[in-house]
Design a protein around this motif. Structure first.
Motif, PDB file in Angstrom:
ATOM      1  N   ARG A  26       0.839  -1.206   0.000  1.00  0.00           N
ATOM      2  CA  ARG A  26       0.000   0.000   0.000  1.00  0.00           C
ATOM      3  C   ARG A  26       0.869   1.250   0.000  1.00  0.00           C
ATOM      4  O   ARG A  26       0.626   2.195  -0.744  1.00  0.00           O
ATOM      5  CB  ARG A  26      -0.914   0.003   1.217  1.00  0.00           C
ATOM      6  CG  ARG A  26      -1.762   1.248   1.307  1.00  0.00           C
ATOM      7  CD  ARG A  26      -2.597   1.272   2.586  1.00  0.00           C
ATOM      8  NE  ARG A  26      -3.367   2.476   2.682  1.00  0.00           N
ATOM      9  CZ  ARG A  26      -2.924   3.617   3.201  1.00  0.00           C
ATOM     10  NH1 ARG A  26      -1.700   3.699   3.680  1.00  0.00           N
ATOM     11  NH2 ARG A  26      -3.698   4.680   3.260  1.00  0.00           N
ATOM     12  N   LEU A  30       0.923   3.975  -3.074  1.00  0.00           N
ATOM     13  CA  LEU A  30       0.619   5.396  -2.898  1.00  0.00           C
ATOM     14  C   LEU A  30       1.793   6.269  -3.341  1.00  0.00           C
ATOM     15  O   LEU A  30       1.614   7.266  -4.044  1.00  0.00           O
ATOM     16  CB  LEU A  30       0.272   5.696  -1.438  1.00  0.00           C
ATOM     17  CG  LEU A  30      -1.115   5.295  -0.983  1.00  0.00           C
ATOM     18  CD1 LEU A  30      -1.260   5.478   0.516  1.00  0.00           C
ATOM     19  CD2 LEU A  30      -2.171   6.077  -1.725  1.00  0.00           C
ATOM     20  N   HIS A  64     -16.371   5.488   2.181  1.00  0.00           N
ATOM     21  CA  HIS A  64     -15.875   5.084   0.869  1.00  0.00           C
ATOM     22  C   HIS A  64     -16.339   6.086  -0.181  1.00  0.00           C
ATOM     23  O   HIS A  64     -17.433   6.630  -0.079  1.00  0.00           O
ATOM     24  CB  HIS A  64     -16.419   3.702   0.480  1.00  0.00           C
ATOM     25  CG  HIS A  64     -16.028   2.606   1.402  1.00  0.00           C
ATOM     26  ND1 HIS A  64     -15.023   1.730   1.128  1.00  0.00           N
ATOM     27  CD2 HIS A  64     -16.517   2.232   2.618  1.00  0.00           C
ATOM     28  CE1 HIS A  64     -14.899   0.858   2.102  1.00  0.00           C
ATOM     29  NE2 HIS A  64     -15.789   1.148   3.029  1.00  0.00           N
ATOM     30  N   GLU A  80     -12.787   2.806  -6.559  1.00  0.00           N
ATOM     31  CA  GLU A  80     -13.320   3.048  -5.224  1.00  0.00           C
ATOM     32  C   GLU A  80     -12.166   3.174  -4.251  1.00  0.00           C
ATOM     33  O   GLU A  80     -11.181   2.451  -4.350  1.00  0.00           O
ATOM     34  CB  GLU A  80     -14.211   1.887  -4.808  1.00  0.00           C
ATOM     35  CG  GLU A  80     -14.780   2.032  -3.425  1.00  0.00           C
ATOM     36  CD  GLU A  80     -15.665   0.857  -3.054  1.00  0.00           C
ATOM     37  OE1 GLU A  80     -15.792   0.605  -1.847  1.00  0.00           O
ATOM     38  OE2 GLU A  80     -16.204   0.206  -3.948  1.00  0.00           O
ATOM     39  N   GLU A  81     -12.304   4.104  -3.322  1.00  0.00           N
ATOM     40  CA  GLU A  81     -11.246   4.315  -2.339  1.00  0.00           C
ATOM     41  C   GLU A  81     -11.853   4.441  -0.947  1.00  0.00           C
ATOM     42  O   GLU A  81     -12.720   5.281  -0.720  1.00  0.00           O
ATOM     43  CB  GLU A  81     -10.445   5.564  -2.695  1.00  0.00           C
ATOM     44  CG  GLU A  81      -9.236   5.770  -1.839  1.00  0.00           C
ATOM     45  CD  GLU A  81      -8.360   6.881  -2.381  1.00  0.00           C
ATOM     46  OE1 GLU A  81      -7.152   6.628  -2.492  1.00  0.00           O
ATOM     47  OE2 GLU A  81      -8.868   7.973  -2.664  1.00  0.00           O
ATOM     48  N   GLY A  84     -11.788   7.973   2.759  1.00  0.00           N
ATOM     49  CA  GLY A  84     -11.690   9.293   2.145  1.00  0.00           C
ATOM     50  C   GLY A  84     -12.148  10.373   3.099  1.00  0.00           C
ATOM     51  O   GLY A  84     -12.686  10.104   4.178  1.00  0.00           O
ATOM     52  N   VAL A  96      -6.930  13.410  -8.730  1.00  0.00           N
ATOM     53  CA  VAL A  96      -6.458  12.056  -8.438  1.00  0.00           C
ATOM     54  C   VAL A  96      -5.064  11.891  -9.021  1.00  0.00           C
ATOM     55  O   VAL A  96      -4.702  12.512 -10.015  1.00  0.00           O
ATOM     56  CB  VAL A  96      -7.406  10.964  -8.988  1.00  0.00           C
ATOM     57  CG1 VAL A  96      -8.742  11.009  -8.294  1.00  0.00           C
ATOM     58  CG2 VAL A  96      -7.567  11.066 -10.482  1.00  0.00           C
ATOM     59  N   TYR A  98      -2.344   8.967 -10.382  1.00  0.00           N
ATOM     60  CA  TYR A  98      -2.349   7.597 -10.879  1.00  0.00           C
ATOM     61  C   TYR A  98      -1.076   7.310 -11.651  1.00  0.00           C
ATOM     62  O   TYR A  98      -0.315   8.217 -11.980  1.00  0.00           O
ATOM     63  CB  TYR A  98      -3.583   7.337 -11.757  1.00  0.00           C
ATOM     64  CG  TYR A  98      -3.595   8.120 -13.053  1.00  0.00           C
ATOM     65  CD1 TYR A  98      -3.163   7.528 -14.241  1.00  0.00           C
ATOM     66  CD2 TYR A  98      -4.043   9.436 -13.112  1.00  0.00           C
ATOM     67  CE1 TYR A  98      -3.169   8.235 -15.433  1.00  0.00           C
ATOM     68  CE2 TYR A  98      -4.057  10.143 -14.290  1.00  0.00           C
ATOM     69  CZ  TYR A  98      -3.624   9.535 -15.455  1.00  0.00           C
ATOM     70  OH  TYR A  98      -3.631  10.241 -16.635  1.00  0.00           O
ATOM     71  N   ARG A 105      -5.750   1.886  -9.974  1.00  0.00           N
ATOM     72  CA  ARG A 105      -5.246   1.946  -8.593  1.00  0.00           C
ATOM     73  C   ARG A 105      -4.979   3.385  -8.163  1.00  0.00           C
ATOM     74  O   ARG A 105      -4.147   3.638  -7.299  1.00  0.00           O
ATOM     75  CB  ARG A 105      -3.958   1.142  -8.475  1.00  0.00           C
ATOM     76  CG  ARG A 105      -4.122  -0.324  -8.716  1.00  0.00           C
ATOM     77  CD  ARG A 105      -2.809  -1.021  -8.522  1.00  0.00           C
ATOM     78  NE  ARG A 105      -2.874  -2.412  -8.933  1.00  0.00           N
ATOM     79  CZ  ARG A 105      -1.823  -3.183  -9.103  1.00  0.00           C
ATOM     80  NH1 ARG A 105      -0.609  -2.690  -8.881  1.00  0.00           N
ATOM     81  NH2 ARG A 105      -1.955  -4.422  -9.485  1.00  0.00           N
ATOM     82  N   THR A 107      -5.430   7.221  -6.586  1.00  0.00           N
ATOM     83  CA  THR A 107      -5.781   7.695  -5.247  1.00  0.00           C
ATOM     84  C   THR A 107      -6.188   9.164  -5.309  1.00  0.00           C
ATOM     85  O   THR A 107      -5.629   9.933  -6.086  1.00  0.00           O
ATOM     86  CB  THR A 107      -4.626   7.516  -4.251  1.00  0.00           C
ATOM     87  OG1 THR A 107      -5.071   7.935  -2.956  1.00  0.00           O
ATOM     88  CG2 THR A 107      -3.398   8.312  -4.631  1.00  0.00           C
ATOM     89  N   HIS A 109      -6.223  10.742  -2.377  1.00  0.00           N
ATOM     90  CA  HIS A 109      -5.566  11.295  -1.189  1.00  0.00           C
ATOM     91  C   HIS A 109      -4.471  12.265  -1.624  1.00  0.00           C
ATOM     92  O   HIS A 109      -3.712  11.984  -2.546  1.00  0.00           O
ATOM     93  CB  HIS A 109      -4.952  10.185  -0.332  1.00  0.00           C
ATOM     94  CG  HIS A 109      -5.972   9.306   0.321  1.00  0.00           C
ATOM     95  ND1 HIS A 109      -6.793   9.746   1.329  1.00  0.00           N
ATOM     96  CD2 HIS A 109      -6.314   8.017   0.104  1.00  0.00           C
ATOM     97  CE1 HIS A 109      -7.584   8.768   1.707  1.00  0.00           C
ATOM     98  NE2 HIS A 109      -7.317   7.709   0.968  1.00  0.00           N
TER      99      HIS A 109
END
Length: 154
Positions: A26, A30, A64, A80-81, A84, A96, A98, A105, A107, A109
């Motif tokens: 993870r 990220l 979510h 989907e994340e 949040g 986002v 990527y 995948r 994010t 965040h």
């Protein structure tokens, strides 16, 4: 009977290793998203919460978000994340991050590599303590009960 004193700690160590692998993956995912330099504007399509009960006094709620964005190549991606921000609602536009290889995948965040590193190190330290205790338990059990000297105690 000795089998259980080795099997249970061994299974716990296997679980610790699986958890450590998940934490590292993870963290690296990220970091890869943030370092790729690829960003897009995504629309929040849906938000929902899931709850899970711990004991009688605790309930954990996870928020979510489902996002959709278009990559630079024109591919529409929906992902989907969990976990949040509570301030993002359906219809909001967010940035986002990527990678070109795996845009699914992505994010939403905001980049926070220091926070992610601190979380990973903390979780890995905790898992290391559990694994060390399991190894200590197995070694101690072997040393104390190997010769059967405690079997004749009243």
């Amino acid at each position: 009977m000795d089998f259980f004193f080795y099997a249970v700690p061994s299974l716990m160590i296997a679980g610790v290793l699986a958890g450590a692998t998940a934490v590292v993956r993870r963290s690296l995912r990220l970091r890869g998203n943030w370092n790729s330099g690829l960003t897009a504007e995504a629309r929040c399509l849906r938000t929902y919460a899931t709850t899970s009960a711990g004991d009688e006094n605790s309930v954990r709620t996870r928020l979510h978000h489902v996002y959709e964005f278009t990559t630079r190549e024109g591919r529409t991606v929906r992902f989907e994340e969990p976990n949040g921000p509570g301030t993002t609602i359906e219809g909001d536009i967010v940035t986002v991050h990527y990678t070109a290889d795996h845009p699914e995948r992505a994010t939403a965040h905001a980049p926070a590599p220091g926070r992610v590193l601190a979380e990973a190190v903390g979780i890995l330290a905790f898992l290391s303590v559990i694994a060390a205790f399991c190894v200590f338990f197995m070694v101690t059990y072997t040393e104390v009960f190997a010769d059967g000297s405690f079997a004749s105690l009243p």
